[in-house]
Write a protein that holds these residues in place. Structure first.
Motif: not given
Length: 140
Positions: A7-35
């Motif tokens: 379900k949709e919730n109020d958790r922070s998208v940015i905090e979730f992306i920041e919790s991604v351990e792999n730096p490359k995957k985190r970078e890709d997540a920000y790129r996808l977020l923008d797209i």
């Protein structure tokens, strides 16, 4: 009665992306977020604990099961990045032929990294999914 977990919730998208351990995957997540944000015009929202969704629609199946889901979304998972697009439209299959390196599951498209795909085709897949879902499940 069955209750939908995603379900949709109020958790922070940015905090979730920041919790991604792999730096490359985190970078890709920000790129996808923008797209996804730029292409859909919707604000990103968390759906469940790990899906970043854009927009929403209400579905009702012939079985009577109904609920809400994001129009499109993605999740930077440990193994691969899951992309969520509508299924059931032939245009999706045509677009995927030009998408780049990916695999598909029942409902998801999986990629290893953004560099493996054509981001212009990604934008077309996003728009195609939204258009298809809006036709299939018009707002009551």
């Amino acid at each position: 009665m069955y209750e939908l977990k995603t379900k949709e919730n109020d958790r922070s998208v940015i905090e979730f992306i920041e919790s991604v351990e792999n730096p490359k995957k985190r970078e890709d997540a920000y790129r996808l977020l923008d797209i996804f944000t730029e292409t859909t015009g919707f604000q990103a929202k968390m759906w469940g604990t790990s899906i970043i969704g854009f927009g929403s629609y209400h579905y009702k199946y012939a079985t009577g099961h109904e609920g809400d889901a994001p129009l499109v979304g993605f999740s930077p998972r440990k193994a691969k990045v899951s992309l969520y697009f509508a299924t059931g439209d032939e245009r999706r299959e045509e677009l995927l032929k030009a998408f780049g390196k990916h695999t598909t599951g029942k409902a998801c498209v999986y990629i290893n990294k953004v560099a493996d795909i054509d981001t212009e085709v990604l934008k077309k897949l996003i728009l195609q999914s939204i258009e298809f879902l809006r036709k299939t499940y018009p707002n009551p």
